[in-house]
Design a protein around this motif. Structure first.
Motif, mmCIF file in Angstrom:
data_model
loop_
_atom_site.group_PDB
_atom_site.id
_atom_site.type_symbol
_atom_site.label_atom_id
_atom_site.label_comp_id
_atom_site.label_asym_id
_atom_site.label_seq_id
_atom_site.Cartn_x
_atom_site.Cartn_y
_atom_site.Cartn_z
ATOM 1 N N ARG A 91 0.832 -1.199 0.000
ATOM 2 C CA ARG A 91 0.000 0.000 0.000
ATOM 3 C C ARG A 91 0.875 1.260 0.000
ATOM 4 N N ILE A 92 0.431 2.301 -0.679
ATOM 5 C CA ILE A 92 1.084 3.594 -0.599
ATOM 6 C C ILE A 92 0.662 4.246 0.716
ATOM 7 N N THR A 93 1.622 4.518 1.578
ATOM 8 C CA THR A 93 1.298 5.100 2.883
ATOM 9 C C THR A 93 1.663 6.576 2.982
ATOM 10 N N MET A 94 2.587 7.019 2.141
ATOM 11 C CA MET A 94 2.969 8.435 2.123
ATOM 12 C C MET A 94 3.350 8.811 0.704
ATOM 13 N N SER A 95 3.180 10.080 0.380
ATOM 14 C CA SER A 95 3.637 10.588 -0.917
ATOM 15 C C SER A 95 3.809 12.088 -0.808
ATOM 16 N N GLY A 96 4.593 12.633 -1.723
ATOM 17 C CA GLY A 96 4.758 14.076 -1.725
ATOM 18 C C GLY A 96 6.082 14.511 -2.296
ATOM 19 N N ASP A 97 6.401 15.762 -2.082
ATOM 20 C CA ASP A 97 7.664 16.333 -2.539
ATOM 21 C C ASP A 97 8.827 15.558 -1.921
ATOM 22 N N ALA A 98 9.808 15.204 -2.729
ATOM 23 C CA ALA A 98 10.900 14.356 -2.243
ATOM 24 C C ALA A 98 11.688 15.013 -1.123
ATOM 25 N N SER A 99 11.929 16.315 -1.224
ATOM 26 C CA SER A 99 12.701 16.993 -0.189
ATOM 27 C C SER A 99 11.940 17.024 1.135
ATOM 28 N N THR A 100 10.605 17.099 1.063
ATOM 29 C CA THR A 100 9.794 17.053 2.281
ATOM 30 C C THR A 100 9.889 15.686 2.945
ATOM 31 N N LEU A 101 9.783 14.627 2.139
ATOM 32 C CA LEU A 101 9.878 13.273 2.684
ATOM 33 C C LEU A 101 11.277 12.997 3.229
ATOM 34 N N LEU A 102 12.280 13.591 2.604
ATOM 35 C CA LEU A 102 13.656 13.402 3.048
ATOM 36 C C LEU A 102 13.844 13.883 4.486
ATOM 37 N N HIS A 103 13.066 14.873 4.889
ATOM 38 C CA HIS A 103 13.203 15.441 6.230
ATOM 39 C C HIS A 103 12.046 15.040 7.156
ATOM 40 N N ASP A 104 11.198 14.127 6.683
ATOM 41 C CA ASP A 104 10.090 13.657 7.513
ATOM 42 C C ASP A 104 10.614 12.677 8.565
ATOM 43 N N ASP A 105 10.240 12.872 9.828
ATOM 44 C CA ASP A 105 10.766 12.042 10.911
ATOM 45 C C ASP A 105 10.464 10.561 10.710
ATOM 46 N N LYS A 106 9.246 10.242 10.280
ATOM 47 C CA LYS A 106 8.861 8.836 10.079
ATOM 48 C C LYS A 106 9.703 8.186 8.985
ATOM 49 N N VAL A 107 9.887 8.898 7.891
ATOM 50 C CA VAL A 107 10.696 8.374 6.783
ATOM 51 C C VAL A 107 12.144 8.235 7.207
ATOM 52 N N ARG A 108 12.649 9.229 7.902
ATOM 53 C CA ARG A 108 14.055 9.187 8.352
ATOM 54 C C ARG A 108 14.306 7.994 9.263
ATOM 55 N N LYS A 109 13.394 7.751 10.183
ATOM 56 C CA LYS A 109 13.584 6.637 11.120
ATOM 57 C C LYS A 109 13.452 5.284 10.435
ATOM 58 N N ALA A 110 12.530 5.186 9.486
ATOM 59 C CA ALA A 110 12.259 3.904 8.842
ATOM 60 C C ALA A 110 13.253 3.560 7.731
ATOM 61 N N TYR A 111 13.703 4.573 6.972
ATOM 62 C CA TYR A 111 14.460 4.273 5.754
ATOM 63 C C TYR A 111 15.818 4.970 5.652
ATOM 64 N N LEU A 112 16.055 5.950 6.495
ATOM 65 C CA LEU A 112 17.279 6.722 6.348
ATOM 66 C C LEU A 112 18.260 6.501 7.496
ATOM 67 N N GLY A 113 17.930 5.608 8.401
ATOM 68 C CA GLY A 113 18.846 5.296 9.497
ATOM 69 C C GLY A 113 19.046 6.439 10.462
ATOM 70 N N ALA A 114 18.007 7.286 10.600
ATOM 71 C CA ALA A 114 18.123 8.468 11.477
ATOM 72 C C ALA A 114 17.056 8.408 12.563
#
Length: 234
Positions: free
Chosen positions: A211-234
């Motif tokens: 399922r698509i759970t999030m979408s949007g501007d790439a730079s916004t997702l790059l700094h999103d806390d949920k995305v950072r914790k799940a996929y960016l090792g932050a």
């Protein structure tokens, strides 16, 4: 250029995609990120006709891809750089590149594109007569990307182009993706290196359990806390 609506794909009793919808506009780089098994590769396979669609639609450049034989899709300007490179190991580098242009009749255009590929990938010109199966992983990835360029694509879907490569080669692959985009090619990118993928993309989608759970501007997702914790090792 690409519009996916309510797409569902199943492998037997296992549902891999659960009604996903996404778009790629002409001139964009769009990334699809998510964990292993989320359905990213299945999405690309559904786009290029490699898996049957249960329900939903895939429209490319105004054409319903469900009604088109997969062997005809590349001639419409849609190329696929598959996961694991999938080069023809018993063919030379030059023969692999020629396969990318098998549907084309414009001899001069093919020759010009071949020179363009060799300029972009000088190592491939050095190894033009070498069997693709004897190349390093990074060189095989260059062959796969060069083969896609030889098809004269408008849209390229790429599946994990940096997988298994050294950090130096990963940077080189992303530089090549940027160059392809600058030359006018639209790109849908599936990539395990979410940070680098988001850094070069216009927009992105996050896929979780089909399922698509999030979408949007790439730079916004790059700094999103949920995305950072799940996929960016932050």
């Amino acid at each position: 250029m690409l519009k996916i609506e309510n797409l569902e794909v199943s492998y037997g009793a296992v549902q891999a995609l659960r009604g996903i919808s996404m778009e790629v506009a002409d001139g964009e780089i769009v990334s699809l990120i998510g964990a292993n098994g989320a359905g990213k590769t299945t999405t690309l396979h559904a786009v290029t006709g490699l898996v049957p669609i249960k329900t939903g639609s895939v429209e490319y450049d105004g054409h319903d891809l469900r009604k088109i034989d997969p062997s005809k899709i590349v001639s419409m300007g849609l190329a696929h750089v598959p996961e694991g490179r999938q080069v023809f190991t018993r063919m030379t580098v030059a023969e692999n590149l020629a396969m990318g242009a098998y549907h084309r009749k414009d001899k001069k255009g093919i020759e010009a594109d071949l020179e363009h590929v060799y300029e972009r990938f000088p190592r491939l010109k050095e190894r033009a007569k070498q069997l693709a199966g004897t190349l390093s992983g990074g060189e095989q990835q260059m062959v796969a990307m060069g083969r896609a360029i030889m098809s004269a694509p408008k849209l390229v879907v790429m599946d994990e182009p940096s997988m298994g490569l050294s950090p130096v080669l990963v940077k080189e692959v992303f530089d090549i993706i940027r160059t392809m985009h600058e030359s006018g090619i639209t790109i849908l990118l599936v990539e395990q290196n979410a940070k680098m993928a988001l850094a070069i993309s216009n927009r992105a989608y996050v896929l979780e359990n089909g399922r698509i759970t999030m979408s949007g501007d790439a730079s916004t997702l790059l700094h999103d806390d949920k995305v950072r914790k799940a996929y960016l090792g932050a």
